[in-house]
Design a protein around this motif. Structure first.
Motif, PDB file in Angstrom:
ATOM      1  N   SER A  93       8.659  49.632  -8.866  1.00 37.97           N
ATOM      2  CA  SER A  93       7.451  48.921  -8.460  1.00 37.97           C
ATOM      3  C   SER A  93       6.276  49.889  -8.583  1.00 37.97           C
ATOM      4  O   SER A  93       6.472  51.090  -8.781  1.00 37.97           O
TER       5      SER A  93
ATOM      6  N   TYR B   4       2.323  50.829  -6.790  1.00 38.30           N
ATOM      7  CA  TYR B   4       1.372  50.553  -5.717  1.00 38.30           C
ATOM      8  C   TYR B   4       0.125  51.397  -5.891  1.00 38.30           C
ATOM      9  O   TYR B   4       0.120  52.403  -6.600  1.00 38.30           O
TER      10      TYR B   4
ATOM     11  N   HIS C  97       0.584  46.324  -3.842  1.00 37.43           N
ATOM     12  CA  HIS C  97       1.967  46.714  -4.137  1.00 37.43           C
ATOM     13  C   HIS C  97       2.536  45.663  -5.077  1.00 37.43           C
ATOM     14  O   HIS C  97       2.668  44.497  -4.711  1.00 37.43           O
TER      15      HIS C  97
ATOM     16  N   LYS D 220       5.603  44.334  -6.930  1.00 33.60           N
ATOM     17  CA  LYS D 220       7.060  44.418  -6.871  1.00 33.60           C
ATOM     18  C   LYS D 220       7.741  43.754  -8.061  1.00 33.60           C
ATOM     19  O   LYS D 220       8.942  43.869  -8.212  1.00 33.60           O
ATOM     20  N   SER D 221       6.975  43.054  -8.872  1.00 36.65           N
ATOM     21  CA  SER D 221       7.588  42.366 -10.008  1.00 36.65           C
ATOM     22  C   SER D 221       6.661  42.404 -11.219  1.00 36.65           C
ATOM     23  O   SER D 221       5.452  42.636 -11.109  1.00 36.65           O
TER      24      SER D 221
END
Length: 150
Positions: free
Chosen positions: A51, A53, A106, A108-109
């Protein structure tokens, strides 16, 4: 209000399940500037456990992977000879107790990052739902790589 100091770090670590600081690592990366930079990030985030961020205007890649030395009781199997970065990590600034742990974004995908790129940059990427194909002879679907689009 100051937090109470924890005398025994193991008391702290016993409460932190599943030992957050031992289940990933993060590396600061250059802020993406070009289409090629963003395409590289999309390729990276397409991998399991990756991921990105943004924290204090810096970009970071997070890789979820458990340390080989984390025991079942969340203690370090090489505590006395652990690497410097582990020694430097203190219970005062850990993910479990730290006040200054957070990010502005953030991702995540793949889809989350792609949407952010399309909404916040001049670059446009197309998205197509992945087609993992027909089940193979053993009944499992084959995985396919998802392209960045044009």
């Amino acid at each position: 209000m100051a937090k109470a100091k924890i005398k025994d770090p193991w008391d702290q670590c016993k409460k932190c399940l599943p030992a957050k600081c031992c289940t990933y690592f993060a590396l600061q990366v250059d802020e993406p500037e070009t289409r090629k930079d963003y395409e590289a990030m999309l390729w990276q985030i397409a991998h399991k456990g990756v991921s990105f961020y943004i924290y204090r205007k810096g970009w970071y890649m997070m890789v979820e992977t458990v340390c080989n030395f984390l025991r079942d009781d969340n203690k370090c199997a090489i505590y006395e000879t652990r690497p410097y970065i582990c020694r430097e990590h203190s219970i005062e600034n850990c993910e479990y107790t730290g006040d200054d742990y957070g990010w502005t974004e953030h991702f995540k995908s793949y889809k989350e990052l792609l949407d952010w790129i399309n909404d916040n940059t001049n670059f446009r990427f197309k998205y197509k739902e992945p087609d993992y194909g027909k089940p193979n002879a053993k009944g499992r679907k084959l995985k396919a790589m998802v392209g960045c689009g044009s």
